[in-house]
Design an enzyme around this catalytic site. Structure first.
Site, PDB file in Angstrom:
ATOM      1  N   GLU A   1       0.618  -2.898   3.024  1.00 22.75           N
ATOM      2  CA  GLU A   1       0.669  -4.129   2.043  1.00 22.75           C
ATOM      3  C   GLU A   1       0.510  -5.315   2.950  1.00 22.75           C
ATOM      4  OE1 GLU A   1       4.236  -3.713  -0.190  1.00 22.75           O
ATOM      5  OE2 GLU A   1       3.369  -2.250  -1.270  1.00 22.75           O
TER       6      GLU A   1
ATOM      7  N   ASP B   1      10.188   1.538   1.650  1.00 27.15           N
ATOM      8  CA  ASP B   1       9.100   0.572   2.077  1.00 27.15           C
ATOM      9  C   ASP B   1       9.790  -0.602   2.713  1.00 27.15           C
ATOM     10  OD1 ASP B   1       7.330   2.151   0.339  1.00 27.15           O
ATOM     11  OD2 ASP B   1       6.179   0.411   0.412  1.00 27.15           O
TER      12      ASP B   1
ATOM     13  N   CYS C   1      15.107  -0.898  -5.826  1.00 21.53           N
ATOM     14  CA  CYS C   1      14.946  -2.360  -5.825  1.00 21.53           C
ATOM     15  C   CYS C   1      15.299  -2.773  -7.325  1.00 21.53           C
ATOM     16  CB  CYS C   1      13.595  -2.966  -5.557  1.00 21.53           C
ATOM     17  SG  CYS C   1      12.737  -2.350  -4.164  1.00 21.53           S
TER      18      CYS C   1
ATOM     19  N   SER D   1       1.379  -6.420  -2.140  1.00 23.69           N
ATOM     20  CA  SER D   1       2.640  -6.281  -2.707  1.00 23.69           C
ATOM     21  C   SER D   1       2.602  -6.908  -3.991  1.00 23.69           C
ATOM     22  CB  SER D   1       3.769  -6.786  -1.580  1.00 23.69           C
ATOM     23  OG  SER D   1       4.745  -7.386  -2.602  1.00 23.69           O
TER      24      SER D   1
ATOM     25  N   CYS E   1      11.839   6.308  -4.918  1.00 25.11           N
ATOM     26  CA  CYS E   1      11.037   4.994  -4.256  1.00 25.11           C
ATOM     27  C   CYS E   1       9.363   5.257  -4.458  1.00 25.11           C
ATOM     28  CB  CYS E   1      11.618   4.955  -3.181  1.00 25.11           C
ATOM     29  SG  CYS E   1      13.251   4.259  -3.034  1.00 25.11           S
ATOM     30  N   ASP E   2       8.822   4.257  -3.792  1.00 25.61           N
ATOM     31  CA  ASP E   2       7.382   3.977  -4.075  1.00 25.61           C
ATOM     32  C   ASP E   2       6.577   5.248  -3.855  1.00 25.61           C
ATOM     33  OD1 ASP E   2       8.868   1.560  -3.628  1.00 25.61           O
ATOM     34  OD2 ASP E   2       6.974   0.673  -2.853  1.00 25.61           O
ATOM     35  N   LYS E   3       6.695   5.974  -2.798  1.00 22.38           N
ATOM     36  CA  LYS E   3       5.851   6.989  -2.388  1.00 22.38           C
ATOM     37  C   LYS E   3       6.507   8.280  -2.802  1.00 22.38           C
ATOM     38  CE  LYS E   3       3.292   3.492  -0.606  1.00 22.38           C
ATOM     39  NZ  LYS E   3       4.330   2.858  -1.151  1.00 22.38           N
TER      40      LYS E   3
END
Lengths: 560, 559
Positions: free
Chosen positions: A446, A79, A193, A472, A120-122
């Site tokens: 976002e 991201d 992150c 976010s 990660c996010d997705k």
């Protein structure tokens, strides 16, 4: 074993066995449980950079336990890297590509079990969607979070520190050298992150769902523990295959509720609402995830607090016991009878978990001593959001829990940013950013910068922002996102006019424009669907068939 | 020149992006004013053609660094057609081509990469990558993993995985013993690589080279040869050069490049699947070209000058030593458009003039246009009232006495039904087997009717029956066969109107395929038509089932 036998067993399948043997597999290899490893390793995604080493240990574990590992690659995008340019449109849609890719590989190669490596996010939700869809034995293991960076502005830095420092540089508070030095020191090594954004939220939720081995959600990327977890995952997947424990035996209603409660208890990313909706849908569970978030939000205390809400990082959370500690404290409210990928129940996992570090009590509190009840998610409805709007009351000042203001409308994030920077947005405005939903954006970006710019201009306590896009986890201001139906689908957000009065009431969970219903209907009758922003390629397709945020932004092809 | 990636890496917020890269160990040297080049690495341990791509990837990375760029590798799925054969998984084969294209598109755009090297070898992955390149229109080139060496000598030729199926038949007929059969399993595929014969995988790799999207000579170097690694390194150098010069994919994948590709497909008698893939690639490139019409034209104009396994005993390694694609192209000479651009930064003509052949030529493998294996190309487009848009036949694979065939229709709505009927003896001499609802939407996924053809052959019906389908067929067939019929039955094509007993005329030489029914009768029958919809589990395949285009368009997902 029943699946792989179809292609690897028997006289007539010599064709497939010979094909496999071209790569050095032995006769013995092809008689064991055939375990796929979906590896989203990449040199463009810090959270996936160590997955090759992790995969090696997963393979070791599979061999030890009597299975045969076969590894394949899957795409995955960071991201962060996509932020601030057109690439961001691709981020949410990539979740569907990942789910479809894993589904295809598993069905072609008839895996008996599947290990999913993604952080990660997705990627985490995409892989969990595939697991739910396939309903074969599956375990997800992420690569783990990054260590915190050099101490800057009172806390260990991360890549968002660079954005904040940019503001300081422009205000003359730091020198250019101090700013550019951060580039080498904010991210000291690979990993997802270091703070609790969507990536670590989803990894922790995967553990809470029972789809990741205990401790696997948060052990640091560069730790030896991460590699040990790899081996354990390899052993466990073979056990799951032997005992025939499939993804839907784990992804039950009870498990999804556990996931929601843990998300609320650590004040995780609001994106989890959408992802858990999509996962529940793939598991064909009859449940309303959105409403559950809303109702559980009021009764679930926040017992874990970390960056960006506190100075502690995800690694500190791990040291304080991580998800197992949180779940241990929450036992009374969780469904502890749920099955997990250890082959044991949540209760058994909690009882047996061996905490590697002594408790610090700094990141995880007990249920009697919570950080508060504001960690949660509120679902707002009203004539602007007939289906839903999502906000995070804990992220903004209490004085803004009731806000009334005048609409100023923008049909894209870029237009809104420009107006904010040009001083066109003033106190008392409700900034409406629309055509940023799954179809409209496309990809439900976002609204990160718009919020940061409002903050930068000192407007975060005197304005509000509503959108059919996402937001976010690092925002702080009155904000309602995920509004659906989205503008591109003809939702009422599309017909708000500049100057309309808008009321946001977080306590009453209402989001309305003070415009008579007949007038809204008259405007909607005149509304015309704008041309899609992309007409070609993957995003062209996505623009056309993505479902609304309230339905998890999945691809919807049933009515075609 | 300024690269796209510099908007991020040299922009005002550069520490944000650079710190992300630096978390993985990238240095200032790598992030300063150099093209950021993605490598789409489809390495896996499931697809023999992709097993060596990690080593190839390493050498491409080296080349990119040496050339002055910065490589960033990401993964992507890839499936082996052989492993899906005969199970439900085969439905996923063609659809996964679009997933590959979409994945590469997403990675390049999400990461704002300046150029892309795509590593791929097998049937659907190579075209998926070319589709992505055409769509993105950034500097791009393909490096493949190369073919497998031939296996142990069996039945008069070096064995490959299809020998296993043939041997299974021999075992059943008592011609070979169990020991011989079992032994083959370890010996017919002696190492990794794409198939050792000229199937769709090697066809698509060689056509990529013909198109100009691969450095000269790269397509057919065997997987295990050192030359493959040198080629990979040179490809790394070349992509940096393309970025510097701003030569993007559509300067290569254009009408001229695609026409050359079709000419080489004819000269090589390449896989009929190439039609489907080139339609999809031309669509992505927004090229103004009618692929089917060009196939018809070049089938007449271009002679077949290559003959390899399964049409002869020679394998891909022999083709490589005979000079590979550059030899075919050099021998075609003026029949090609020599001014087409390629990823070497030079034209086809310049490439051929400079190319050094390392091995002596072998005219048993590659001939000249004035003394060809066959005066016409190897792929016949079929049209008629059954196939208003298109049908495809491969005359070279059909015995001369059945180039014209008239017979009675016997209809099946899936391959499984058809296979059962053949085995049960319900298909007899004089039948035209109509195998429908196997197109892109109908199948879904346009499977290869591999087993039906093998069973007809096994029952000795291959010269007394014919088979027509909206599905595909494998390159190893030998019988009167028309595939790719479009519009497909699931789209209400005339194929859906045929009933048992209708008389069907096939003329492979004339390129016609008709049923003896009037247009009115066909329209009348289709009035009450309801499609047969296969029950497909929720997920990607169901989406493909709803959105796939016809074979005549390329079988891609449309909306």
């Amino acid at each position: 074993m029943e699946r792989s036998k179809k292609i690897l067993e028997g006289l007539s399948n010599q064709y497939t066995r010979a094909t496999m043997k071209s790569m050095g597999f032995s006769t013995d290899d092809l008689k064991r449980p055939f375990i796929g490893i979906a590896n989203a390793w990449s040199e463009c995604v810090p959270g996936h950079f160590n997955l090759r080493q992790v995969a090696q240990r997963v393979r070791d574990g599979i061999y030890k336990a009597g299975g045969t590992p076969v590894e394949f690659g899957v795409m995955g995008a960071c991201d962060g890297m996509a932020n601030g340019h057109n690439g961001m449109h691709y981020i949410l849609p990539s979740r569907e590509l990942i789910a479809n890719s894993v589904e295809s590989m598993a069905e072609v190669n008839m895996f008996d079990g599947l290990v999913l490596l993604g952080s990660c996010d997705k990627i985490v939700p995409g892989m969990l969607m595939a697991a739910a869809r396939l309903n074969i034995p599956c375990i997800l293991l992420p690569g783990g979070p990054m260590m915190g960076g050099v101490v800057f502005d009172g806390r260990e830095s991360d890549q968002t520190t660079a954005s904040e420092a940019y503001g300081m540089l422009s205000a003359g508070k730091i020198t250019e050298k101090e700013y550019t030095d951060l580039e080498d020191t904010a991210c000291p090594g690979c990993g997802s992150c270091s703070y609790l954004g969507t990536a670590n939220t989803m990894c922790a939720i995967s553990e809470a769902l029972g789809m990741t081995v205990p401790g696997g959600g948060t052990a640091p990327a560069t730790s030896a523990a991460r590699l040990v977890l790899g081996e354990l995952t390899g052993e466990k997947i073979v056990e799951l295959v032997k005992r025939d424990i499939k993804a839907r035996d784990i992804l039950t209603k009870g498990a999804i509720e556990n996931g929601i409660k843990c998300c609320l208890a650590m004040s995780g990313s609001t994106n989890a609402v959408m992802h858990l909706t999509a996962i529940a849908r793939e598991a064909e569970l009859d449940m309303d995830v959105l409403n559950l978030f809303d109702t559980l939000s009021d009764v679930t205390p926040q017992i874990a607090k970390m960056n960006p809400a506190a100075k502690y990082n995800v690694v500190d959370f791990h040291i304080d016991g991580g998800v197992p500690r949180m779940m241990e404290y929450m036992q009374s409210v969780l469904d502890t009878g749920c099955m997990t990928v250890t082959g044991k129940t949540v209760a058994e996992n909690i009882a047996e978990y061996n905490y590697p570090y002594p408790r610090t009590g700094k990141v995880v509190h007990t249920m009697d001593d919570p950080f508060g009840y504001t960690g949660g998610v509120a679902v707002l409805r009203g004539n602007i959001a007939p289906d839903t709007g999502v906000t995070k009351p804990g992220a903004f000042d209490k004085s803004l829990h009731h806000f009334e203001g005048e609409a100023i409308c923008f049909d894209s994030e870029e237009e809104a940013e420009e107006a904010i920077l040009a001083g066109k947005v003033r106190e008392g405005h409700v900034v409406v950013i629309r055509y940023e939903g799954p179809k409209g954006g496309p990809g439900m970006r976002e609204m990160y910068k718009a919020m940061k710019f409002l903050y930068g201009r000192g407007l975060n306590l005197s304005t509000a922002l509503i959108t059919d896009g996402r937001f976010s986890g690092t925002n702080n201001g009155c904000f309602v996102g995920h509004i659906s139906p989205e503008a591109s689908e003809g939702g009422p957000i599309a017909v708000i006019h500049d100057g309309d009065r808008i009321v946001i009431d977080v306590e009453k969970k209402q989001l309305d424009m003070l415009v008579p219903q007949e007038e809204i209907e008259r405007r909607l009758a005149e509304w015309k669907r704008p041309a899609p922003k992309f007409t070609k390629g993957w995003l062209g397709l996505y623009c056309k068939i993505a479902a609304s945020g309230s339905e998890g932004a999945v691809l919807k092809y049933d009515d075609l | 020149m300024a690269y796209r990636s510099e908007d991020l890496l040299q922009g005002p917020e550069k520490p944000f992006y650079r710190s992300i890269f630096k978390s993985m160990g990238y240095s200032d040297f790598e992030l300063d004013h150099r093209p950021m080049i993605g490598i789409a690495n489809t390495f896996n341990t499931l697809c023999p053609g992709h097993r060596n791509l990690d080593e190839v990837c390493r050498r491409v990375s080296d080349g990119i660094l040496a050339g002055g760029g910065t490589p960033c590798v990401f993964g992507c799925i890839a499936q082996c057609d052989a492993i899906g054969q005969g199970v439900e998984g085969m439905h996923y084969m063609l659809p996964h081509r679009d997933l590959v294209a979409n994945s590469v598109e997403s990675e390049v755009r999400a990461n704002r990469l300046d150029g892309i090297v795509m590593l791929a070898s097998c049937d659907k992955i190579v075209p998926g990558m070319l589709m992505a390149a055409a769509r993105l229109d950034v500097p791009a080139l393909i490096v493949c993993g190369g073919p497998m060496l031939g296996g142990i000598e069996f039945d008069g030729r070096e064995a490959d995985m299809t020998s296993a199926d043939e041997a299974y038949g021999m075992l059943a007929a008592g011609k070979i013993g169990r020991g011989t059969y079992d032994n083959l399993e370890n010996l017919i595929c002696p190492g990794s690589g794409s198939c050792s014969f000229f199937g769709t995988a090697n066809s698509m790799c060689s056509l990529t080279e013909a198109m100009g999207m691969m450095l000269p000579g790269g397509a057919i170097i065997p997987a295990v040869y050192a030359a493959r690694m040198r080629h990979a390194f040179e490809s790394g150098l070349a992509i940096v050069d393309l970025c510097r010069k701003g030569i993007t994919a559509r300067q290569i994948i254009n009408e001229k490049g695609i026409r050359n590709t079709i000419r080489v497909a004819m000269a090589e008698a390449a896989s009929t699947n190439s039609i489907l893939h080139l339609c999809a690639i031309a669509h992505e490139a927004e090229a103004d070209i009618d692929i089917i019409a060009e196939y018809e034209r070049f089938n007449r104009e271009i002679p077949q000058i290559l003959k390899v396994n399964p049409a002869s005993k020679y394998n891909q390694e022999d083709y490589y030593k005979a000079g590979g694609v550059p030899r075919v192209m050099k021998n075609l000479g003026e029949l090609l458009e020599l001014d087409a651009m390629t990823v070497s930064g030079k034209t086809v003509g310049e490439n051929l003039a400079e190319y050094v052949f390392e091995y002596p030529e072998n005219t048993e493998v590659v001939k000249y246009p004035d003394a060809p294996f066959q005066a016409q190309g190897g792929i016949q487009i079929m049209r008629g009232n059954i196939a208003p848009e298109t049908g495809v036949a491969k005359p070279g694979a059909i015995k001369a006495e059945i180039h014209q065939f008239t017979g009675k229709a016997i209809c099946f709505d899936s391959e499984e039904e058809c296979n059962k009927a053949i085995i049960d003896g319900k298909v007899v001499d004089g039948d035209v087997v109509v195998l429908r609802y196997e197109g892109p939407k109908g199948g879904p996924g346009m499977r290869e009717m591999y087993k039906s053809m093998k069973y007809l052959h096994g029952r000795g019906l291959d010269t007394s029956t014919a088979l027509i389908t909206d599905g595909r067929f494998s390159g190893t067939n030998n019988g009167c066969f028309v595939g790719h019929i479009s519009p497909e039955a699931a789209d209400g094509g005339p194929l859906a109107a045929i009933r048992d007993g209708d008389i069907i005329d096939i003329d492979v030489d004339a390129g016609t395929l008709n049923v003896r029914l009037s247009d009115e009768e066909i329209a009348e029958r289709l009035k009450d038509w309801k499609p047969v919809v296969k029950d497909v589990p929720r997920g990607y395949l169901r989406m493909y089932q709803k959105l796939a285009t016809s074979a005549a368009k390329g079988g891609y997902i449309d909306y």
